[in-house]
Design a protein around this motif. Structure first.
Motif, mmCIF file in Angstrom:
data_model
loop_
_atom_site.group_PDB
_atom_site.id
_atom_site.type_symbol
_atom_site.label_atom_id
_atom_site.label_comp_id
_atom_site.label_asym_id
_atom_site.label_seq_id
_atom_site.Cartn_x
_atom_site.Cartn_y
_atom_site.Cartn_z
ATOM 1 N N GLY A 1 0.849 4.117 -2.914
ATOM 2 C CA GLY A 1 0.346 5.419 -2.477
ATOM 3 C C GLY A 1 0.511 6.538 -3.488
ATOM 4 O O GLY A 1 -0.453 7.253 -3.785
ATOM 5 N N PRO A 2 1.704 6.722 -4.056
ATOM 6 C CA PRO A 2 1.896 7.839 -4.988
ATOM 7 C C PRO A 2 1.022 7.796 -6.240
ATOM 8 O O PRO A 2 0.752 8.833 -6.837
ATOM 9 C CB PRO A 2 3.377 7.734 -5.366
ATOM 10 C CG PRO A 2 4.011 7.010 -4.226
ATOM 11 C CD PRO A 2 2.963 6.064 -3.730
ATOM 12 N N THR B 1 -9.883 1.924 -8.641
ATOM 13 C CA THR B 1 -9.552 1.786 -7.225
ATOM 14 C C THR B 1 -8.414 0.783 -7.089
ATOM 15 O O THR B 1 -8.255 -0.108 -7.937
ATOM 16 C CB THR B 1 -10.747 1.279 -6.394
ATOM 17 O OG1 THR B 1 -11.154 0.019 -6.913
ATOM 18 C CG2 THR B 1 -11.909 2.250 -6.420
ATOM 19 N N GLU C 1 0.831 -1.208 0.000
ATOM 20 C CA GLU C 1 0.000 0.000 0.000
ATOM 21 C C GLU C 1 0.866 1.259 0.000
ATOM 22 O O GLU C 1 0.549 2.239 -0.671
ATOM 23 C CB GLU C 1 -0.948 -0.009 1.193
ATOM 24 C CG GLU C 1 -2.091 -0.999 1.012
ATOM 25 C CD GLU C 1 -2.985 -1.120 2.244
ATOM 26 O OE1 GLU C 1 -2.553 -0.740 3.357
ATOM 27 O OE2 GLU C 1 -4.114 -1.612 2.078
ATOM 28 N N GLY D 1 -2.094 6.342 -6.254
ATOM 29 C CA GLY D 1 -3.493 6.167 -5.846
ATOM 30 C C GLY D 1 -4.407 7.278 -6.324
ATOM 31 O O GLY D 1 -5.515 7.033 -6.792
ATOM 32 N N THR D 2 -3.958 8.526 -6.209
ATOM 33 C CA THR D 2 -4.774 9.672 -6.636
ATOM 34 C C THR D 2 -5.050 9.613 -8.133
ATOM 35 O O THR D 2 -6.183 9.823 -8.575
ATOM 36 C CB THR D 2 -4.065 10.989 -6.278
ATOM 37 O OG1 THR D 2 -3.802 10.999 -4.876
ATOM 38 C CG2 THR D 2 -4.909 12.194 -6.645
ATOM 39 N N ALA D 3 -4.029 9.317 -8.915
ATOM 40 C CA ALA D 3 -4.207 9.239 -10.371
ATOM 41 C C ALA D 3 -5.179 8.127 -10.746
ATOM 42 O O ALA D 3 -6.044 8.309 -11.613
ATOM 43 C CB ALA D 3 -2.857 9.010 -11.052
ATOM 44 N N SER E 1 -7.613 6.892 -8.895
ATOM 45 C CA SER E 1 -8.988 7.251 -8.519
ATOM 46 C C SER E 1 -9.564 8.327 -9.448
ATOM 47 O O SER E 1 -10.751 8.307 -9.756
ATOM 48 C CB SER E 1 -9.048 7.716 -7.060
ATOM 49 O OG SER E 1 -8.319 8.902 -6.887
ATOM 50 N N LYS E 2 -8.731 9.248 -9.937
ATOM 51 C CA LYS E 2 -9.219 10.266 -10.882
ATOM 52 C C LYS E 2 -9.591 9.654 -12.225
ATOM 53 O O LYS E 2 -10.386 10.216 -12.964
ATOM 54 C CB LYS E 2 -8.173 11.364 -11.067
ATOM 55 C CG LYS E 2 -8.093 12.282 -9.874
ATOM 56 C CD LYS E 2 -7.172 13.445 -10.113
ATOM 57 C CE LYS E 2 -7.212 14.355 -8.899
ATOM 58 N NZ LYS E 2 -6.431 15.560 -9.084
#
Length: 179
Positions: free
Chosen positions: A147-148, A159, A143, A150-152, A154-155
């Motif tokens: 992490g780095p 998931t 995880e 994850g945002t991309a 989800s955008k």
């Protein structure tokens, strides 16, 4: 300074200077008045190499004091993370400039490992904490690695879920072998 030396040598060769044929004398580093022998030179004995010393984390760290001045000079350092008396395996962390230096493998083998083998000829493996055999693969570690991104993800509407890691047979591939 190294770049300036290389540039001066290249300029001299371009202007017809003969290349050096004889080996250069080793650089003498001193600490106060006493010379320090480079642990990277084949004829440089480790301090107290003849004495029998118990294999322990503290003693491994003390032996590495022979190498530290050279690492520190280049902006690096070494930390002993593990020293197993049963197997005599050592795990080290190269820090600072040494952690990302392309010559770190040479530093490990020709400097650090050689000095340790002079003290303990029957030493086991000498590895870095970043070597694959020293990595633990668990859900938290995966995880953290994900992490780095994850945002991309989800955008983009996706998931990331880590359901397991590190268990036997839990290698990617989407199913049992041969299936």
């Amino acid at each position: 300074m190294r770049a300036a030396l290389f540039a001066a040598a290249a300029a001299a060769l371009q202007h017809g200077a003969a290349p050096l044929r004889a080996p250069l004398a080793p650089l003498r580093v001193t600490q106060g008045e006493a010379p320090i022998a480079s642990p990277f030179e084949n004829n440089a004995p480790a301090a107290g190499a003849a004495a029998s010393v118990e294999f322990s984390m503290a003693n491994v760290d003390a032996v590495l004091d022979d190498v530290r001045p050279y690492l520190i000079q280049d902006g690096g350092e070494v930390t002993v993370l593990e020293a197993d008396p049963a197997t005599k395996n050592v795990v080290l962390r190269l820090e600072g400039a040494c952690g990302s230096c392309p010559s770190s493998t040479t530093t490990m083998k020709m400097g650090i490992e050689r000095v340790l083998k002079e003290r303990w000829p029957d030493i086991g493996s000498v590895t870095r904490d970043t070597d694959p055999e020293n990595q633990t693969l668990d859900v938290a570690a995966v995880e953290k690695l994900l992490g780095p991104i994850g945002t991309a993800v989800s955008k983009l509407g996706g998931t990331l879920t880590v359901s397991s890691a590190g268990e036997a047979g839990a290698r990617g591939g989407g199913g049992p072998r041969g299936g």
